[in-house]
Design an enzyme around this catalytic site. Structure first.
Site, PDB file in Angstrom:
ATOM      1  N   GLY A  31      74.451  34.008  28.010  1.00  0.00           N
ATOM      2  CA  GLY A  31      75.072  33.060  28.688  1.00  0.00           C
ATOM      3  C   GLY A  31      74.370  32.251  29.703  1.00  0.00           C
ATOM      4  O   GLY A  31      74.333  32.936  30.326  1.00  0.00           O
ATOM      5  N   ALA A  32      75.027  31.211  30.516  1.00  0.00           N
ATOM      6  CA  ALA A  32      75.003  30.828  31.784  1.00  0.00           C
ATOM      7  C   ALA A  32      73.208  30.713  31.913  1.00  0.00           C
ATOM      8  O   ALA A  32      73.064  30.994  32.682  1.00  0.00           O
ATOM      9  CB  ALA A  32      75.999  31.166  33.288  1.00  0.00           C
ATOM     10  N   HIS A  37      66.599  32.821  31.562  1.00  0.00           N
ATOM     11  CA  HIS A  37      66.605  33.713  29.957  1.00  0.00           C
ATOM     12  C   HIS A  37      65.455  32.084  29.150  1.00  0.00           C
ATOM     13  O   HIS A  37      65.088  32.592  27.685  1.00  0.00           O
ATOM     14  CB  HIS A  37      67.714  32.957  29.641  1.00  0.00           C
ATOM     15  CG  HIS A  37      68.809  32.903  30.416  1.00  0.00           C
ATOM     16  ND1 HIS A  37      70.034  32.541  30.904  1.00  0.00           N
ATOM     17  CD2 HIS A  37      69.307  34.728  29.755  1.00  0.00           C
ATOM     18  CE1 HIS A  37      70.748  34.319  31.985  1.00  0.00           C
ATOM     19  NE2 HIS A  37      70.782  35.071  30.878  1.00  0.00           N
ATOM     20  N   GLN A  64      80.843  45.726  28.576  1.00  0.00           N
ATOM     21  CA  GLN A  64      80.343  46.025  29.724  1.00  0.00           C
ATOM     22  C   GLN A  64      80.275  45.811  31.556  1.00  0.00           C
ATOM     23  O   GLN A  64      79.481  46.243  32.307  1.00  0.00           O
ATOM     24  CB  GLN A  64      79.132  45.876  29.302  1.00  0.00           C
ATOM     25  CG  GLN A  64      78.943  44.198  29.421  1.00  0.00           C
ATOM     26  CD  GLN A  64      76.936  43.724  29.047  1.00  0.00           C
ATOM     27  OE1 GLN A  64      76.469  43.999  28.288  1.00  0.00           O
ATOM     28  NE2 GLN A  64      76.323  43.555  30.004  1.00  0.00           N
ATOM     29  N   GLY A 150      64.406  40.936  30.076  1.00  0.00           N
ATOM     30  CA  GLY A 150      63.451  40.810  30.791  1.00  0.00           C
ATOM     31  C   GLY A 150      63.412  42.108  31.515  1.00  0.00           C
ATOM     32  O   GLY A 150      64.720  42.537  31.720  1.00  0.00           O
ATOM     33  N   GLN A 156      67.973  48.722  32.121  1.00  0.00           N
ATOM     34  CA  GLN A 156      67.925  47.917  30.789  1.00  0.00           C
ATOM     35  C   GLN A 156      67.588  48.460  29.861  1.00  0.00           C
ATOM     36  O   GLN A 156      67.335  48.524  28.370  1.00  0.00           O
ATOM     37  CB  GLN A 156      69.198  46.666  30.768  1.00  0.00           C
ATOM     38  CG  GLN A 156      69.062  46.200  29.541  1.00  0.00           C
ATOM     39  CD  GLN A 156      70.260  44.711  30.094  1.00  0.00           C
ATOM     40  OE1 GLN A 156      71.291  45.116  30.117  1.00  0.00           O
ATOM     41  NE2 GLN A 156      69.426  43.811  29.721  1.00  0.00           N
ATOM     42  N   TYR A 187      65.696  34.819  39.698  1.00  0.00           N
ATOM     43  CA  TYR A 187      67.348  33.778  38.635  1.00  0.00           C
ATOM     44  C   TYR A 187      68.820  34.305  38.408  1.00  0.00           C
ATOM     45  O   TYR A 187      68.079  35.714  37.528  1.00  0.00           O
ATOM     46  CB  TYR A 187      66.884  33.071  37.192  1.00  0.00           C
ATOM     47  CG  TYR A 187      66.379  31.242  37.818  1.00  0.00           C
ATOM     48  CD1 TYR A 187      67.060  30.459  38.102  1.00  0.00           C
ATOM     49  CD2 TYR A 187      65.213  31.136  38.344  1.00  0.00           C
ATOM     50  CE1 TYR A 187      66.125  28.658  38.530  1.00  0.00           C
ATOM     51  CE2 TYR A 187      63.832  29.963  38.856  1.00  0.00           C
ATOM     52  CZ  TYR A 187      64.840  28.523  39.122  1.00  0.00           C
ATOM     53  OH  TYR A 187      64.392  27.757  39.172  1.00  0.00           O
TER      54      TYR A 187
HETATM   55  P1  AMP Z   1      71.701  37.795  30.925  1.00  0.00           P
HETATM   56  O1  AMP Z   1      72.137  36.539  30.197  1.00  0.00           O
HETATM   57  O2  AMP Z   1      72.442  38.226  31.931  1.00  0.00           O
HETATM   58  O3  AMP Z   1      72.335  39.130  29.809  1.00  0.00           O
HETATM   59  O4  AMP Z   1      70.648  38.423  30.803  1.00  0.00           O
HETATM   60  C1  AMP Z   1      69.798  37.934  29.520  1.00  0.00           C
HETATM   61  C2  AMP Z   1      68.970  38.460  29.253  1.00  0.00           C
HETATM   62  O5  AMP Z   1      68.117  37.543  30.032  1.00  0.00           O
HETATM   63  C3  AMP Z   1      68.281  40.318  29.972  1.00  0.00           C
HETATM   64  O6  AMP Z   1      67.599  40.387  29.066  1.00  0.00           O
HETATM   65  C4  AMP Z   1      67.835  39.337  30.628  1.00  0.00           C
HETATM   66  O7  AMP Z   1      67.246  40.917  31.612  1.00  0.00           O
HETATM   67  C5  AMP Z   1      67.209  38.667  31.065  1.00  0.00           C
HETATM   68  N1  AMP Z   1      67.492  37.645  31.791  1.00  0.00           N
HETATM   69  C6  AMP Z   1      68.412  37.108  33.300  1.00  0.00           C
HETATM   70  N2  AMP Z   1      67.387  36.784  34.702  1.00  0.00           N
HETATM   71  C7  AMP Z   1      66.069  36.805  34.489  1.00  0.00           C
HETATM   72  C8  AMP Z   1      65.016  36.697  35.001  1.00  0.00           C
HETATM   73  N3  AMP Z   1      65.568  36.142  36.512  1.00  0.00           N
HETATM   74  N4  AMP Z   1      63.709  36.858  34.344  1.00  0.00           N
HETATM   75  C9  AMP Z   1      63.840  37.506  33.429  1.00  0.00           C
HETATM   76  N5  AMP Z   1      64.604  37.584  32.933  1.00  0.00           N
HETATM   77  C10 AMP Z   1      65.613  37.241  32.998  1.00  0.00           C
END
Ligand code: AMP
Length: 281
Positions: A31-32, A37, A64, A150, A156, A187
């Site tokens: 989220g957020a 995303h 986590q 990402g 990861q 981001y």
């Molecule tokens: P998170 O919500 O932080 O767990 O991220 C969810 C997914 O979004 C993960 O696969 C991250 O690698 C990807 N992600 C977060 N920030 C970015 C970004 N700036 N650029 C590309 N992918 C992202």
């Protein structure tokens, strides 16, 4: 778009796709949601095509987080997140509670024992066991044909690829490029917690990575590249460098030669906000 708030409801909603030939593309998030995303979701929509299904999850996974205050201060913006998902053509958003996700006396975890030794795995004990466990559970619940992660979280992504290979999940894993602000800062959901001063300083991380890539191309040694990068980051007003390393980008281990496929990855604190970034050299 359907919002699905429990595991039982999710199984019911997705049962019609079991055994069908439909593409089901999954994007797990905490989220957020931001542009990073959004790009993952757009990529998922593209992979799914018009007839396929895109499923996103929004779940701040408690197991986590190695640091309780990071968990409690993690931004939560559910209404805005749902609007973003709808805009990006997501068909189902899964928003379970922690009580629903985890049975009271759960006693099985999935851990990765090689790629997770360095970088975030070393500085956040238990983090990748939490990630692997939740992602395996989400894969079992959603049963996607494809999933998108990402490169922002490069380690990861490598660990998820390994988990899918070693545990035979029949899922194609897609990596998405890092999405950045105009000034180069990647981001991140944590960026909103930066002070004005630290937000202004943080783009130095990407500048440093770009310069390191240039220095690598010019033939500088890996140690020299790391030293220059560390000074530049500390001079920018960073509070602490958690790690700054050059690793083999497939094994996440220390490289034996400069010919290997390399990744420079860093985690840096500005105040109490920990930012990560990386670049393929
Ligand atoms: P998170 O919500 O932080 O767990 O991220 C969810 C997914 O979004 C993960 O696969 C991250 O690698 C990807 N992600 C977060 N920030 C970015 C970004 N700036 N650029 C590309 N992918 C992202």
């Amino acid at each position: 778009m359907q919002i699905v708030t429990s595991k039982d409801l999710l199984r019911g909603a997705l049962s019609k796709y079991r055994g069908s030939h439909q593409t089901v593309v999954f994007v797990p998030t905490m989220g957020a949601l931001h542009e990073g995303h959004r790009t993952l979701m757009a990529k998922a929509r593209q992979i799914a095509g018009e007839d396929g299904v895109v499923v996103a999850s929004i779940f701040v996974n408690p197991i986590q987080f190695d640091n309780p205050s990071d968990l409690s201060s993690y931004p939560r913006t559910m209404e805005q997140d749902l609007a973003i998902c709808a805009n990006e053509g997501v068909n189902y958003v899964f928003t379970p509670s922690a009580q629903d996700m985890y049975a009271d006396q759960r006693s099985i975890i999935i851990d990765e024992t090689s790629l997770s030794g360095k970088l975030c795995g070393a500085s956040r004990p238990g983090h990748f066991a939490g990630v692997c466990t939740v992602v395996a559970k989400l894969f079992n619940l959603v049963q996607p044909t494809d999933a998108v992660f990402g490169k922002k979280d490069y380690q990861q992504l490598a660990i998820i690829r390994r988990m899918v290979r070693d545990l035979d999940f029949p899922i194609r894993i897609h990596g998405a490029e890092i999405v950045r602000h105009e000034d180069g800062l990647a981001y991140s959901s944590r960026n909103v917690r930066l002070s004005e001063e630290n937000r202004a300083a943080a783009p130095v991380l990407y500048q440093t990575l770009l310069e390191a890539k240039q220095q690598f191309a010019e033939g500088k040694s890996l140690d020299e590249i790391k030293q220059i990068a560390e000074s530049k980051i500390m001079d920018s007003g960073a509070t602490k460098i958690d790690y700054l390393e050059i690793v083999n980008r497939e094994t996440m281990q220390e490289p034996q030669s400069k010919e290997e496929p390399l990744l420079m990855a860093l985690a840096v604190f500005y105040g109490d906000v920990r930012l990560i970034d990386n670049i393929e050299l």
